[in-house]
Write a protein that holds these residues in place. Structure first.
Motif, short mmCIF file in Angstrom:
data_model
loop_
_atom_site.label_atom_id
_atom_site.label_comp_id
_atom_site.label_asym_id
_atom_site.label_seq_id
_atom_site.Cartn_x
_atom_site.Cartn_y
_atom_site.Cartn_z
N ARG A 85 -10.83 6.41 0.50
CA ARG A 85 -10.26 5.93 -0.02
C ARG A 85 -8.87 5.09 0.85
O ARG A 85 -8.58 4.44 -0.30
CB ARG A 85 -9.58 7.45 -0.94
CG ARG A 85 -9.69 6.39 -2.85
CD ARG A 85 -9.49 7.97 -3.27
NE ARG A 85 -10.14 8.54 -3.49
CZ ARG A 85 -10.09 10.12 -3.39
NH1 ARG A 85 -8.88 10.59 -3.10
NH2 ARG A 85 -11.68 10.26 -3.89
N GLN A 86 -8.47 5.68 0.98
CA GLN A 86 -7.40 4.77 1.76
C GLN A 86 -7.46 3.71 2.52
O GLN A 86 -6.87 2.68 2.29
CB GLN A 86 -6.76 6.23 2.90
CG GLN A 86 -4.71 5.69 3.60
CD GLN A 86 -4.05 5.14 2.45
OE1 GLN A 86 -3.95 6.24 1.23
NE2 GLN A 86 -3.33 4.71 2.48
N GLN A 98 -1.95 6.61 -3.49
CA GLN A 98 -2.21 6.29 -5.39
C GLN A 98 -2.80 6.87 -5.72
O GLN A 98 -3.87 7.87 -5.25
CB GLN A 98 -2.87 5.17 -4.63
CG GLN A 98 -1.91 4.74 -2.89
CD GLN A 98 -2.14 3.08 -3.62
OE1 GLN A 98 -2.96 2.01 -4.64
NE2 GLN A 98 -2.18 2.76 -2.79
N PRO A 157 0.13 4.64 6.30
CA PRO A 157 -1.28 4.23 5.74
C PRO A 157 -2.17 5.27 6.24
O PRO A 157 -3.86 5.28 5.39
CB PRO A 157 -1.85 2.74 6.10
CG PRO A 157 -0.41 1.93 7.21
CD PRO A 157 0.54 3.08 6.65
N ARG A 199 -7.82 -3.10 -0.21
CA ARG A 199 -7.47 -4.17 -1.75
C ARG A 199 -6.38 -5.04 -1.63
O ARG A 199 -6.23 -5.80 -1.65
CB ARG A 199 -7.41 -3.15 -3.17
CG ARG A 199 -6.24 -3.77 -3.96
CD ARG A 199 -6.17 -2.78 -5.62
NE ARG A 199 -5.08 -1.36 -4.78
CZ ARG A 199 -4.38 -0.43 -5.51
NH1 ARG A 199 -5.53 -0.64 -6.27
NH2 ARG A 199 -4.31 -0.32 -4.94
N VAL A 258 1.01 -1.27 -0.06
CA VAL A 258 0.28 -0.09 0.11
C VAL A 258 0.77 0.97 -0.22
O VAL A 258 1.38 1.59 0.74
CB VAL A 258 -1.02 0.12 1.44
CG1 VAL A 258 -1.60 1.13 1.15
CG2 VAL A 258 -2.13 -1.25 1.42
N TYR A 264 -7.41 1.24 -0.31
CA TYR A 264 -6.38 0.67 -0.89
C TYR A 264 -5.96 -0.36 0.51
O TYR A 264 -5.28 -1.03 -0.15
CB TYR A 264 -5.20 1.81 -0.93
CG TYR A 264 -5.74 3.00 -2.12
CD1 TYR A 264 -5.78 2.09 -3.53
CD2 TYR A 264 -6.13 4.19 -1.62
CE1 TYR A 264 -6.34 3.10 -5.22
CE2 TYR A 264 -6.17 4.77 -3.25
CZ TYR A 264 -6.20 4.71 -4.21
OH TYR A 264 -6.89 5.42 -5.49
N ALA A 287 -6.21 6.55 -8.17
CA ALA A 287 -7.49 5.91 -8.83
C ALA A 287 -7.54 5.19 -10.21
O ALA A 287 -7.03 6.01 -10.91
CB ALA A 287 -8.98 6.16 -7.74
N THR A 345 -11.76 -2.08 -7.37
CA THR A 345 -10.94 -1.11 -7.27
C THR A 345 -10.44 -3.05 -5.95
O THR A 345 -9.63 -2.90 -6.49
CB THR A 345 -10.74 -0.11 -6.66
OG1 THR A 345 -11.51 1.08 -7.42
CG2 THR A 345 -9.79 0.79 -5.67
#
Ligand code: ADP
Length: 255
Positions: free
Chosen positions: A143-144, A86, A164, A150, A82, A147, A88, A97
């Motif tokens: 959004r963080q 990032q 992070p 993910r 991570v 990620y 997107a 995502t």
């Protein structure tokens, strides 16, 4: 489960030597905080471990195998990364995502298992209500979390994270730290760059401090004392005891 061993790792950008003869073993089951001043080489260290930088001296082994000899596919099934801030994918939803984390396991299309894993991770991180939302239409902190989701969906035994929680509010910082600590207890090897010492002290089991390219590792957080904090971060530090006997440091500017 995987261990990551650094053997006399050195890295330089031209004449700027960033890491010097660094040796350390990151054990499975450990949640390690990597800390140090800006520019001390923390991101560079993560990039070397994740095979994004290979022009280092020394050796990095994952479960005894030279990282340089691992294929991209092997790396993708071993290590999730991570990075900081990032970009997107344009037009992708939160669900899509996170589904990208399943790519290393897909042949043609996602399987039922891939969808199930994404659902579970979104649920775990309280992101289900955003599943269909465009990744650009949620806040930076949310959004963080996507990620991080993910990376968790990638189901790799090693997870590397570069700051992070920096942009998350306190509640979400604690949520992510607790998720990562739980993963470590399950045997994952979690290595995270973090700036907030007090936050790290609550959840991390191991600490690695980088100063002048050298690494100071502390396996037991109780080994972190005022002198070490003052030396590594160039600040004044006073140790305190918080709720439930938790150790904290009050920090202020030198001089
Ligand atoms: P940290 O993550 O601890 O802030 P970095 O690993 O990003 O540190 O960087 C360590 C040092 O290397 C910094 O002084 C930085 O300016 C330098 N550096 C990082 N990336 C590059 C690059 N691509 N080219 C030249 N110098 C770099």
């Amino acid at each position: 489960m995987v261990s990551v061993a650094l053997h006399k790792l050195s890295y330089a950008y031209g004449s700027r030597q960033v890491l010097r003869d660094v040796s350390h073993v990151f054990q499975p089951g450990a949640f390690t905080a990597i800390m140090g001043q800006n520019g001390s080489g923390k991101t560079t260290l993560l990039r070397c471990i994740n095979k994004m930088a290979t022009d280092y001296q020394g050796l990095i082994e994952i479960n005894g195998k030279d990282v340089r000899s691992l294929s991209l596919e092997e790396m993708a099934k071993t290590s999730a990364f991570v990075p900081q801030g990032q970009d997107a994918v344009f037009g992708a939803s939160v669900f899509e995502t996170v589904l990208l984390g399943r790519l290393p396991y897909m042949t043609w299309a996602p399987a039922e298992t891939d969808y199930r894993i994404v659902d579970e991770v979104l649920d775990r991180l309280h992101l289900l209500r955003f599943a269909a939302t465009d990744i650009h239409q949620i806040s930076g902190g949310e959004r963080q979390k996507v990620y991080i989701a993910r990376a968790v969906a990638q189901k790799t035994p090693l997870i590397l994270l570069d700051e992070p929680v920096t942009y998350l509010d306190m509640k979400h910082q604690l949520e992510i730290m607790s998720l990562l600590a739980d993963l470590a207890v399950q045997g994952f090897n979690i290595i995270m760059v973090v700036h907030d010492l007090n936050l790290a002290l609550q959840s991390c089991s191991h600490f690695v401090f980088i100063k002048n390219g050298r690494l100071i590792s502390v396996a037991d957080p109780s080994g972190i004392d005022e002198a070490l904090v003052q030396d590594v971060f160039d600040v004044q530090a006073q140790q305190m005891t918080g709720e439930n006997g938790r150790r904290l440091f009050s920090l202020w500017k030198k001089g």
